[in-house]
Design an enzyme around this catalytic site. Structure first.
Site, short mmCIF file in Angstrom:
data_model
loop_
_atom_site.label_atom_id
_atom_site.label_comp_id
_atom_site.label_asym_id
_atom_site.label_seq_id
_atom_site.Cartn_x
_atom_site.Cartn_y
_atom_site.Cartn_z
CE LYS A 82 -1.24 2.18 -8.34
NZ LYS A 82 0.04 2.81 -7.91
CB ALA B 218 -0.94 0.00 1.20
N GLY B 219 2.09 1.23 0.43
CA GLY B 219 2.86 2.47 0.52
C GLY B 219 3.14 3.10 -0.84
N PRO B 220 3.12 4.44 -0.92
CG PRO B 220 3.56 6.56 -1.82
CD PRO B 220 3.59 5.10 -2.16
CG ASP C 74 7.20 -10.00 4.24
OD1 ASP C 74 6.78 -9.83 3.07
OD2 ASP C 74 8.28 -10.57 4.49
CB CYS D 76 5.16 2.15 -11.65
SG CYS D 76 5.25 3.75 -12.49
#
Length: 493
Positions: free
Chosen positions: A315, A310-312, A360, A430
């Site tokens: 989304k 999920a970071g940062p 993790d 990405c």
């Protein structure tokens, strides 16, 4: 030819005699005090941070600009714009400028110390990539060299830049780039300032002939628009457009939550952004989250969603808002605690329930089959965001792929185990590199029973040129987005 392996290892700047630069001439004769130029000194500091600390310009530059404004020395918006152009322009065109400088010196490029090369390349950018007059570009660069390198090296900078000034960019490229017919990839690498291996990888993923890859490489060197996302339930695109004004913003091309700011737009000046009701997010990232949220499920509930990397938090914030509108709950998981903190900040104020944990994703604390929808936006080389992080092209190496490959496969396997039968997983990167996209998906599905690809293209309605499917690869030159990749997979057993 333009890869940075030929650059000399980092070391402190020294004078021509080999001693630390002091700015004093060896003869001891009196000399004019060098004129300090705060704009160019700031740009030089940013370039050195990128090189010495592996920092990213988009993280280094804003604090430097803020500090300069706070000093109250007349550092205005035009100065900030020039400093930004010098940093990003130099980084984007670094490969081309390295080749030009190499043609103007009598030693291998690797024997030029990095601080000197930074001053030179910044000078070359002013000469060949801006409208700054020739005499001003040379004199300002020589003065900068006197301040940060010393008189001896300033003479070297002066001599090199005077040679560069004898031709324009097109003329120099014709001299230093090999002919396309003899070596297409090396020609494109020098002309468009990308490492050769990156050119090759992008071309393999894109397919097609010369025109397409040149359009892509040119798009990588353009300054990207700043795109905002209105977070569902907290703000709307119309609110953002009204607050910015029609002259300074446009609706997104594809996402109903997107607003594009005109050049020079400052997101931090908007109340919705300061309050977290909106954020800065590329439209490609928005499309990936929206496609997962709208993918059809096969029976069962639609109550539990997971963002497994999920970071940062961009989304995750969009997904959390969409989930809240449907009565669903998002679990946002991020391995690094400090990045999990950023996710918490992004989700703060979400209208519905959510949870953020530091965990993790390859050894998850949740039970298998828990979730209805799972997003795994996996760690990758980031070759799809070279417009925003131009230094990444020089920092990455082909061997980095070997480090990411096992993690990407493990995270996708975890995602498939975490979703219920009939639920959907979104695998996103990405990076358009085939080794990080289709190769990962194909390999995991080959060794995983009870899963099938579903067509992601209809879930990006109105977006053109999405290929043969069922996965989707977005492109800067075709869609105006980062080169995001998405594969949607339904668990069938």
């Amino acid at each position: 030819m333009n890869d940075q392996q030929n650059r000399r290892p980092r070391k402190p700047a020294k004078s021509a005699s080999g001693k630390p630069a002091s700015g004093k001439p060896a003869s001891g004769k009196p000399h004019r005090r060098p004129q300090k130029d705060p704009v160019r000194i700031l740009a030089f500091q940013a370039l050195r941070a990128v090189d010495e600390r592996d920092a990213y310009a988009n993280l280094v530059l804003p604090p430097l600009l803020r500090k300069a404004r706070e000093k109250g020395e007349g550092f205005d918006a035009r100065d900030a714009a020039l400093a930004t152009e010098l940093v990003y322009g130099t980084l984007r065109r670094q490969g081309t400028y390295d080749a030009i400088v190499a043609a103007c010196i009598d030693r291998p490029l690797r024997e030029v110390d990095p601080p000197v090369l930074d001053v030179l390349n910044m000078g070359v950018h002013q000469l060949l990539g801006t409208r700054i007059p020739t005499h001003a570009a040379v004199s300002a660069s020589v003065e900068l060299a006197r301040v940060v390198l010393g008189d001896g090296r300033a003479k070297f900078v002066n001599a090199v830049l005077r040679k560069v000034a004898q031709d324009d960019l097109d003329g120099w490229v014709e001299k230093v780039a090999p002919p396309y017919d003899e070596d297409a990839e090396d020609h494109l690498a020098v002309v468009h300032s990308h490492p050769r291996w990156v050119v090759s990888a992008l071309w393999d993923s894109l397919g097609g002939g010369r025109a397409g890859i040149e359009d892509l490489l040119e798009a990588d060197n353009e300054r990207p628009e700043v795109t905002l996302v209105a977070r569902p339930g907290r703000s709307t695109a119309d609110e953002l457009l009204d607050s910015v004004g029609e002259e300074s913003a446009l609706p997104g091309r594809w996402s109903p939550y997107a607003v594009r700011l005109s050049e020079g737009g400052e997101p931090g000046s908007l109340e919705a952004v300061r309050e977290g009701r909106a954020g800065v997010q590329d439209e490609g990232s928005q499309l990936v989250a929206l496609a997962l949220a709208n993918a059809p499920l096969d029976g069962g509930s639609d109550e539990k969603w997971l963002d497994g990397c999920a970071g940062p938090g961009g989304k995750a914030a969009l997904l959390a808002g969409l989930a809240a509108q449907r009565g669903a709950v998002l679990l946002a998981s991020e391995k690094q605690p400090h990045r999990a903190g950023l996710v918490s900040q992004a989700l703060a104020g979400n209208p519905g329930p959510y949870q953020v944990i530091a965990a993790d994703g390859t050894r998850p604390p949740w039970r298998p089959g828990t979730f209805d929808r799972v997003l795994m936006d996996v760690p990758c080389t980031g070759l799809g965001a070279l417009r925003r992080r131009p230094e990444a092209r020089w920092r990455r190496r082909p061997q980095d792929l070997d480090g990411f490959a096992p993690l990407q496969r493990s995270l996708l396997r975890t995602a498939l185990e975490s979703v219920r039968v009939g639920g959907v997983v979104g695998y996103a990167t990405c990076s358009p590199h085939l080794a990080e996209t289709r190769a990962v998906v194909d390999d995991v599905l080959k060794h995983t029973g009870g899963a099938e690809l579903i067509d992601a293209r209809p879930l990006m309605s109105g977006v053109p040129v999405l290929g043969e499917g069922p996965d989707v690869q977005l492109w800067p030159h075709l869609h105006g987005t980062d080169a995001m990749y998405l594969a949607l997979i339904r668990r069938t057993a």
